[in-house]
Design a protein around this motif. Structure first.
Motif, short mmCIF file in Angstrom:
data_model
loop_
_atom_site.label_atom_id
_atom_site.label_comp_id
_atom_site.label_asym_id
_atom_site.label_seq_id
_atom_site.Cartn_x
_atom_site.Cartn_y
_atom_site.Cartn_z
N LEU A 158 70.37 -28.45 -35.34
CA LEU A 158 71.54 -29.19 -34.25
C LEU A 158 72.51 -28.01 -34.49
N GLU A 179 67.72 -35.30 -32.87
CA GLU A 179 68.64 -36.18 -33.38
C GLU A 179 67.80 -37.56 -33.69
N THR A 204 60.88 -26.25 -26.81
CA THR A 204 61.63 -24.97 -26.75
C THR A 204 60.74 -23.88 -26.14
N GLU A 216 73.84 -23.77 -26.67
CA GLU A 216 74.38 -24.59 -25.61
C GLU A 216 75.65 -23.71 -25.08
N LEU A 243 71.24 -25.45 -32.14
CA LEU A 243 71.24 -25.82 -30.69
C LEU A 243 72.85 -25.90 -30.04
N ALA A 244 73.76 -26.24 -30.91
CA ALA A 244 75.13 -25.95 -30.33
C ALA A 244 75.39 -24.76 -30.00
N ALA A 258 69.36 -30.16 -23.67
CA ALA A 258 70.10 -31.53 -24.02
C ALA A 258 68.74 -32.63 -24.53
N ARG A 283 67.81 -31.49 -27.99
CA ARG A 283 68.84 -32.23 -28.85
C ARG A 283 68.63 -33.58 -29.26
N LYS A 284 68.22 -34.24 -28.20
CA LYS A 284 68.07 -35.77 -28.37
C LYS A 284 66.82 -35.91 -29.13
#
Lengths: 88, 88, 88, 88
Positions: C10, D28, D40, C17, C13-14, D21, D24-25
């Motif tokens: 994560l 998570e 990816t 982004e 990924l941030a 996004a 990312r979900k």
């Protein structure tokens, strides 16, 4: 290609051919796959370096001459073709 | 590698060697760089297919046997090494 | 994925982004294409590192457990699919 | 970049941002690594297509103008830098 570049490319090709003959021997002797794969990866990298040399020469000669000679559409189309082919 | 796979890999290596000899001739005859580059791209793709075949065999034999035999750290370490090497 | 890996993924990924938002700004401000391309290359490399982390975790957990649990065909099939997809 | 190209590149960037996004979900929600990796890979391919579009525009504008304006060393040096960076 000028003579110096051609000699360099031929020398690199000879290196790749020798490396490939080594891989053939490894396969015939049933060596460990992981070790063989490391060698074929190295061969592809050697080919990529040879390609970089040829591209360098191509850009400095044919591409400059093509664009100066009014053939920019053709030489740029060829470069984009190579780019696409290279990425598959 | 089993016998069938080894024969397949050797056949693919022979194809790559022949293709490479053709590229050497193109360079010696001073053919157009763009045409030569298209051939070296095809050679790299042929090597990649050969690698996929070897990896397939490796996963189905050594990796399964290694993990079942309690050597998962070693075989997985090797796979990650190959992955990193392949991406350079 | 275990909690530590998920947090790491994560975080990566941030970063991607944020990098991508920077590229968007460069495009909106009509910056030089060559500079933008260097940034998108860096973004792809950051994604590849994230993928290497996920693959590492996947091999050490699901693949080992799958093979030990008698599902080697499925997990190896998935790895070969990923390999092919990754090369396109 | 001309206006049409910029709009196209921004549209592609928005697509990549949305896709990211989604990834990312997936992370998570602790979805299966193999499924996340396939996404990816798709994101990197979308970025590569965006790069091809930018390169196309760059070659047709800056490179042609640079060579015609006597700056061939600079524009060709930049192209070779990009080529090397792209291969890492």
């Amino acid at each position: 290609m000028d003579d110096t570049s051609r000699r360099d490319v031929l020398r690199r090709l000879a290196y790749v051919e020798g490396h490939l003959a080594g891989v053939r021997k490894m396969v015939e002797q049933d060596q460990y796959c992981v070790d063989i794969l490391k060698q074929t990866f190295a061969i592809r990298r050697a080919i990529e370096k040879l390609e970089a040399k040829m591209l360098d020469g191509h850009l400095h000669s044919c591409v400059v001459e093509g664009i100066e000679g009014g053939e920019s559409e053709r030489v740029i189309g060829e470069l984009l073709d190579l780019y696409t082919l290279n990425r598959r």
